[in-house]
Design a protein around this motif. Structure first.
Motif, mmCIF file in Angstrom:
data_model
loop_
_atom_site.group_PDB
_atom_site.id
_atom_site.type_symbol
_atom_site.label_atom_id
_atom_site.label_comp_id
_atom_site.label_asym_id
_atom_site.label_seq_id
_atom_site.Cartn_x
_atom_site.Cartn_y
_atom_site.Cartn_z
ATOM 1 N N PRO A 23 0.955 -1.387 -0.177
ATOM 2 C CA PRO A 23 0.236 -0.003 0.122
ATOM 3 C C PRO A 23 0.713 1.468 0.147
ATOM 4 O O PRO A 23 1.145 2.537 -0.729
ATOM 5 C CB PRO A 23 -0.602 -0.526 1.636
ATOM 6 C CG PRO A 23 -0.890 -1.270 1.777
ATOM 7 C CD PRO A 23 0.581 -2.169 0.959
ATOM 8 N N GLY A 24 1.917 1.024 0.435
ATOM 9 C CA GLY A 24 2.969 3.001 0.324
ATOM 10 C C GLY A 24 3.424 2.586 -0.630
ATOM 11 O O GLY A 24 3.482 4.036 -1.538
ATOM 12 N N PHE A 25 3.387 1.632 -1.496
ATOM 13 C CA PHE A 25 4.301 2.204 -3.247
ATOM 14 C C PHE A 25 3.076 2.480 -4.138
ATOM 15 O O PHE A 25 2.977 3.670 -4.518
ATOM 16 C CB PHE A 25 4.937 0.731 -3.698
ATOM 17 C CG PHE A 25 4.821 0.736 -5.089
ATOM 18 C CD1 PHE A 25 6.211 1.747 -5.725
ATOM 19 C CD2 PHE A 25 3.418 0.601 -6.012
ATOM 20 C CE1 PHE A 25 5.646 1.457 -6.849
ATOM 21 C CE2 PHE A 25 3.637 0.484 -6.971
ATOM 22 C CZ PHE A 25 4.655 0.697 -7.786
ATOM 23 N N VAL A 26 2.008 2.019 -4.039
ATOM 24 C CA VAL A 26 0.415 2.649 -4.096
ATOM 25 C C VAL A 26 0.253 3.512 -3.759
ATOM 26 O O VAL A 26 0.056 4.887 -4.928
ATOM 27 C CB VAL A 26 -0.806 1.868 -4.085
ATOM 28 C CG1 VAL A 26 -1.959 1.934 -4.807
ATOM 29 C CG2 VAL A 26 -0.073 0.055 -4.534
ATOM 30 N N ASP A 27 0.612 4.187 -2.626
ATOM 31 C CA ASP A 27 -0.205 5.499 -2.301
ATOM 32 C C ASP A 27 1.372 6.503 -3.361
ATOM 33 O O ASP A 27 1.201 7.365 -3.535
ATOM 34 C CB ASP A 27 0.042 5.710 -0.928
ATOM 35 C CG ASP A 27 0.423 6.644 -0.672
ATOM 36 O OD1 ASP A 27 -1.227 7.774 -0.769
ATOM 37 O OD2 ASP A 27 0.691 7.931 0.210
ATOM 38 N N ALA A 28 2.793 5.912 -3.147
ATOM 39 C CA ALA A 28 3.555 6.894 -3.385
ATOM 40 C C ALA A 28 3.247 6.850 -4.908
ATOM 41 O O ALA A 28 3.786 8.050 -5.678
ATOM 42 C CB ALA A 28 4.940 6.146 -3.659
ATOM 43 N N ARG A 29 3.081 5.877 -5.643
ATOM 44 C CA ARG A 29 2.624 5.536 -7.440
ATOM 45 C C ARG A 29 2.252 6.774 -7.776
ATOM 46 O O ARG A 29 1.851 7.823 -8.562
ATOM 47 C CB ARG A 29 1.893 4.505 -7.585
ATOM 48 C CG ARG A 29 1.590 4.230 -9.249
ATOM 49 C CD ARG A 29 1.231 3.314 -9.170
ATOM 50 N NE ARG A 29 0.362 3.486 -8.613
ATOM 51 C CZ ARG A 29 -0.903 2.174 -8.795
ATOM 52 N NH1 ARG A 29 -0.779 1.400 -9.633
ATOM 53 N NH2 ARG A 29 -1.907 2.509 -8.101
ATOM 54 N N ASP A 30 0.679 6.894 -6.902
ATOM 55 C CA ASP A 30 -0.203 7.915 -7.030
ATOM 56 C C ASP A 30 -0.153 9.190 -6.801
ATOM 57 O O ASP A 30 -0.399 10.425 -7.723
ATOM 58 C CB ASP A 30 -1.556 7.214 -6.867
ATOM 59 C CG ASP A 30 -2.227 6.165 -6.684
ATOM 60 O OD1 ASP A 30 -2.065 5.404 -8.139
ATOM 61 O OD2 ASP A 30 -2.887 5.317 -6.091
ATOM 62 N N GLU A 31 0.656 9.814 -5.557
ATOM 63 C CA GLU A 31 1.085 10.519 -4.971
ATOM 64 C C GLU A 31 1.935 11.267 -6.478
ATOM 65 O O GLU A 31 1.804 12.871 -6.824
ATOM 66 C CB GLU A 31 1.980 10.610 -3.820
ATOM 67 C CG GLU A 31 0.468 11.135 -3.056
ATOM 68 C CD GLU A 31 0.016 12.422 -2.558
ATOM 69 O OE1 GLU A 31 0.626 13.428 -3.089
ATOM 70 O OE2 GLU A 31 -0.733 12.264 -2.228
ATOM 71 N N ALA A 32 2.721 11.028 -6.889
ATOM 72 C CA ALA A 32 3.618 10.686 -8.163
ATOM 73 C C ALA A 32 2.461 11.617 -9.432
ATOM 74 O O ALA A 32 4.169 12.160 -10.618
ATOM 75 C CB ALA A 32 4.819 9.976 -8.984
ATOM 76 N N THR A 33 1.596 11.716 -8.963
ATOM 77 C CA THR A 33 1.354 11.880 -10.914
ATOM 78 C C THR A 33 0.390 13.425 -10.208
ATOM 79 O O THR A 33 -0.499 13.739 -11.233
ATOM 80 C CB THR A 33 -0.286 10.796 -11.395
ATOM 81 O OG1 THR A 33 -1.293 10.523 -10.124
ATOM 82 C CG2 THR A 33 0.373 9.238 -11.008
ATOM 83 N N HIS A 34 0.570 13.636 -9.189
ATOM 84 C CA HIS A 34 -0.286 15.244 -8.387
ATOM 85 C C HIS A 34 -1.419 14.920 -8.885
ATOM 86 O O HIS A 34 -1.965 15.994 -9.662
ATOM 87 C CB HIS A 34 1.054 16.349 -9.689
ATOM 88 C CG HIS A 34 1.874 16.070 -9.764
ATOM 89 N ND1 HIS A 34 3.062 16.259 -7.955
ATOM 90 C CD2 HIS A 34 2.876 15.305 -10.624
ATOM 91 C CE1 HIS A 34 4.260 15.870 -8.299
ATOM 92 N NE2 HIS A 34 4.360 15.894 -9.905
ATOM 93 N N PRO A 35 -2.527 14.368 -8.269
ATOM 94 C CA PRO A 35 -3.767 13.653 -7.863
ATOM 95 C C PRO A 35 -4.121 15.490 -7.517
ATOM 96 O O PRO A 35 -3.515 15.847 -6.762
ATOM 97 C CB PRO A 35 -3.761 12.719 -7.541
ATOM 98 C CG PRO A 35 -3.303 12.849 -6.803
ATOM 99 C CD PRO A 35 -1.878 13.156 -7.328
ATOM 100 N N LEU A 36 -5.155 15.709 -7.305
ATOM 101 C CA LEU A 36 -5.852 16.237 -6.991
ATOM 102 C C LEU A 36 -6.187 15.650 -4.802
ATOM 103 O O LEU A 36 -6.262 16.532 -4.113
ATOM 104 C CB LEU A 36 -7.171 17.095 -7.493
ATOM 105 C CG LEU A 36 -6.949 18.012 -8.531
ATOM 106 C CD1 LEU A 36 -8.555 18.757 -9.197
ATOM 107 C CD2 LEU A 36 -6.496 19.161 -8.260
ATOM 108 N N SER A 37 -6.962 14.093 -5.679
ATOM 109 C CA SER A 37 -6.962 13.760 -4.125
ATOM 110 C C SER A 37 -6.774 11.941 -4.880
ATOM 111 O O SER A 37 -6.802 11.572 -6.106
ATOM 112 C CB SER A 37 -8.795 13.397 -3.757
ATOM 113 O OG SER A 37 -9.442 13.318 -4.925
ATOM 114 N N HIS A 38 -6.768 11.300 -3.716
ATOM 115 C CA HIS A 38 -6.344 9.554 -4.289
ATOM 116 C C HIS A 38 -7.029 8.590 -3.423
ATOM 117 O O HIS A 38 -6.732 9.424 -1.932
ATOM 118 C CB HIS A 38 -4.845 9.041 -4.966
ATOM 119 C CG HIS A 38 -4.119 9.912 -4.086
ATOM 120 N ND1 HIS A 38 -3.523 8.642 -3.559
ATOM 121 C CD2 HIS A 38 -3.111 10.647 -3.610
ATOM 122 C CE1 HIS A 38 -2.278 9.281 -3.047
ATOM 123 N NE2 HIS A 38 -2.352 10.543 -2.933
ATOM 124 N N SER A 39 -7.003 7.302 -3.004
ATOM 125 C CA SER A 39 -7.186 6.916 -2.819
ATOM 126 C C SER A 39 -6.786 5.446 -3.267
ATOM 127 O O SER A 39 -6.783 5.074 -4.518
ATOM 128 C CB SER A 39 -8.356 6.556 -1.582
ATOM 129 O OG SER A 39 -9.834 6.272 -2.982
#
Length: 168
Positions: A23-39
């Motif tokens: 889950p930590g990698f998935v969070d980092a992967r998604d954060e790297a795309t600069h989303p307005l929000s993510h889960s």
């Protein structure tokens, strides 16, 4: 539109499988795309089959005008990566689906995580990006392709950093 990409990681397929299910990698992967929000959530474990479900709300500032009229100021992406249990060498197969909520755009791809025999592995993606809109579907697919490729390269960079930080 047919899309394919290969990402080579300097780690075993078993290590990369553990990373993809973290889950930590998935969070980092998604954060790297600069989303307005993510889960995101991970179902299962890297020892067996697992599924990663991710939702990202993305700004449309860089989206070409032909596509922006379908999605507005932001777009919501639902990504599902489903992986089989690993083989003896750590390799596995899977599928990826990325859907744009409220727009007729979807990417469906087959995934393969293959041991390269030198302590490294390659993640292969091959699939189809489809925009089901009469007359402008092809233009939407072409407009979405750079974003998909950028996301693949972003995931590669995050993955390489993730693995390097945990090596040794």
């Amino acid at each position: 539109m047919r899309l394919s990409a290969d990402v080579r990681y300097p780690a075993s397929a078993a290590e990369v499988g553990r990373m993809l299910a973290d889950p930590g990698f998935v969070d980092a992967r998604d954060e790297a795309t600069h989303p307005l929000s993510h889960s995101a959530r991970v179902e299962g474990s890297p020892e067996g089959a697992f599924v990663v479900r991710s939702t990202r709300v993305m700004p449309t500032d860089d989206v070409p005008q032909v596509a922006r009229r379908f999605v507005g100021d932001s777009l919501e992406l639902h990504q599902t990566d489903s992986w089989t249990a690993p083989s003896a060498d750590g390799g596995r197969t899977g599928t990826m689906t990325i859907e744009v909520v409220g727009a007729p755009v979807v990417l469906r791809a087959d995934l393969r995580l293959e041991a390269d025999g030198d302590g490294a592995c390659t993640e292969r993606m091959a699939g189809d990006l489809k925009a089901s809109v009469p007359l402008v579907g092809g233009a939407l697919e072409k407009a979405a392709e750079p974003a998909v490729r950028a996301a693949i390269r972003s995931e590669e960079a995050v993955g390489r950093r993730w693995l390097a930080e945990r090596a040794g």
